[in-house]
Design an enzyme around this catalytic site. Structure first.
Site, PDB file in Angstrom:
ATOM      1  N   LEU A  89      10.650   1.528  31.343  1.00 51.58           N
ATOM      2  CA  LEU A  89      10.141   2.818  31.821  1.00 51.58           C
ATOM      3  C   LEU A  89      11.200   3.451  32.721  1.00 51.58           C
ATOM      4  O   LEU A  89      11.578   2.869  33.742  1.00 51.58           O
ATOM      5  CB  LEU A  89       8.831   2.625  32.590  1.00 51.58           C
ATOM      6  CG  LEU A  89       7.630   2.161  31.754  1.00 51.58           C
ATOM      7  CD1 LEU A  89       6.422   1.938  32.641  1.00 51.58           C
ATOM      8  CD2 LEU A  89       7.307   3.162  30.653  1.00 51.58           C
ATOM      9  N   ASN A 104      12.849   9.646  23.447  1.00 53.92           N
ATOM     10  CA  ASN A 104      12.209   8.360  23.151  1.00 53.92           C
ATOM     11  C   ASN A 104      11.452   8.447  21.836  1.00 53.92           C
ATOM     12  O   ASN A 104      10.854   9.473  21.513  1.00 53.92           O
ATOM     13  CB  ASN A 104      11.223   8.009  24.282  1.00 53.92           C
ATOM     14  CG  ASN A 104      10.474   6.717  23.998  1.00 53.92           C
ATOM     15  OD1 ASN A 104      11.074   5.658  23.857  1.00 53.92           O
ATOM     16  ND2 ASN A 104       9.153   6.804  23.909  1.00 53.92           N
ATOM     17  N   HIS A 106       8.278   7.119  19.977  1.00 49.86           N
ATOM     18  CA  HIS A 106       6.988   6.450  20.186  1.00 49.86           C
ATOM     19  C   HIS A 106       6.362   6.190  18.820  1.00 49.86           C
ATOM     20  O   HIS A 106       6.378   7.062  17.950  1.00 49.86           O
ATOM     21  CB  HIS A 106       6.049   7.317  21.033  1.00 49.86           C
ATOM     22  CG  HIS A 106       4.742   6.638  21.287  1.00 49.86           C
ATOM     23  ND1 HIS A 106       4.637   5.545  22.117  1.00 49.86           N
ATOM     24  CD2 HIS A 106       3.507   6.848  20.768  1.00 49.86           C
ATOM     25  CE1 HIS A 106       3.377   5.127  22.118  1.00 49.86           C
ATOM     26  NE2 HIS A 106       2.677   5.895  21.312  1.00 49.86           N
TER      27      HIS A 106
END
Lengths: 285, 76
Positions: A89, A104, A106
């Site tokens: 994170l 990112n 996901h």
């Protein structure tokens, strides 16, 4: 082709990360950025180190979160961080730095299934479609604006690792589609619309609480078994159940045709609605 | 036993049968997802448990290494 980014840093592990690393390496010739790879979570079958060695990409292993955070925070150049299959994170202080942009991947269609192990939750909940999202990283988990999404179907027998494989392929596809616009800072990112009951899945949560209640419908049990099936990766502990009053651990399972039913010990055979049997091998603890 | 292992390999990764080197993973002949399938099938067919500690590139470097792994586990 032109970009103001002087450096691209890829962070992650696994197949998609390897492919993304190769792609960003190839595209170096178009843009001239420096490229480096950081492995935060070592993986027994990972080939990213070999890819780096073969292609002369600087490789660093940083399993320690503070070390990684500190390293990224010290970057002076305008940097694009590509987080692919990465569970680190990013600290708010890093995300907010002007010279750092983080994207990112996901493994779900955000805003659905934010957090960890999304393929497991979508299978467990009986979802028939899912997909991937490339998004900008903000201080909130999986909350950033969406750059690109790709979707796929979930079959009635799809296991978590099979879905993960499909999602990784989609992640690579999506990355190739959006990489130029991200580098050129022309990507049209869309904000997410969050429902009031948005649930963030945590790494400590296990579908079904990790317990197979044998009195439940076999279809539901099959979904639970498939949802935590990542082979030997140890993402989840083995499911447990209770057989004739004794606690047992699930070893493996399989959908089999009715006529393949055997007489093996420590094995359950549960009838599925499609006429097949759910074979579950267990070990009494 | 060998024949059965090769049958399983052929089903999930035909290239592994003709591969003669000693690093199938690094050379991209087999990937981690195929390894999961192969392990799952080997466990079922031979009724063995292949612990995660055995699921490493070394034991999947070629078909001979996989056969050797199964041989060890079935003899335990």
């Amino acid at each position: 082709m032109r970009t103001d980014f002087e450096k691209v840093v890829v962070i992650g592990y696994g197949k998609a990360t390897g492919e993304i690393l190769k792609y960003t390496d190839v595209r170096r010739t178009d843009y001239g950025y420096d490229l480096e790879f950081i492995e935060h979570e070592p993986h027994a079958l990972s080939v990213t180190r070999q890819i780096c060695e073969e292609r002369g990409i600087p490789f660093a292993s940083m399993p320690d979160r503070r070390e990684l955070g500190g390293y990224l925070a010290r970057m002076e150049e305008k940097t694009l961080i590509v987080s692919a299959s990465n569970n680190f994170l990013f600290p708010a202080a890093l995300v907010e730095r002007e010279q750092v942009t983080i994207i990112n991947f996901h493994n779900a269609l955000l805003p659905d299934y934010p957090g960890r192990n999304a393929p497991s939750w979508v299978i467990y909940q009986g979802g028939e479609r899912t997909g991937i999202t490339w998004h900008y990283v903000t201080a909130g988990v999986d909350e950033g604006n969406i750059i690109v999404q790709k979707s796929c179907e979930i079959g009635p027998d799809t296991k978590a690792y099979e879905l993960t494989q499909r999602l990784m392929d989609l992640a690579c596809e999506g990355f190739r589609e959006c990489f130029d616009s991200v580098l050129q800072e022309t990507a049209e990112a869309k904000p997410q619309r969050f429902s009031p009951d948005r649930k963030l899945y945590r790494s400590t949560e296990i579908p079904g609480g990790g317990f197979l209640h044998l009195e439940e419908e076999p279809e539901k049990l099959y979904r639970l078994l498939r949802s935590v099936d990542y082979g030997k990766s140890g993402i989840f502990p083995p499911l447990q159940t209770e057989v004739e009053g004794a606690r047992a651990e699930i070893l493996r399972y399989r959908k089999i045709a009715l006529e393949k039913r055997g007489e093996e010990a420590d094995t359950l055979y549960l009838p599925l609605a499609d006429g097949n049997l759910l074979k579950i091998k267990y070990r009494v603890l | 036993m060998e024949e059965k292992v090769l049958e399983i390999l052929e089903e999930y990764c035909e290239e592994a049968i003709s591969y003669t080197g000693d690093n199938m993973m690094e050379e991209g002949v087999i990937d981690s997802f195929t390894v999961i399938n192969v392990v799952s099938e080997l466990e079922d067919v031979f009724d063995i448990e292949i612990d995660a500690k055995y699921v490493v590139a070394e034991n999947f470097r070629n078909k001979e290494a996989i056969i050797e792994l199964v041989r060890q586990l079935t003899e335990e």
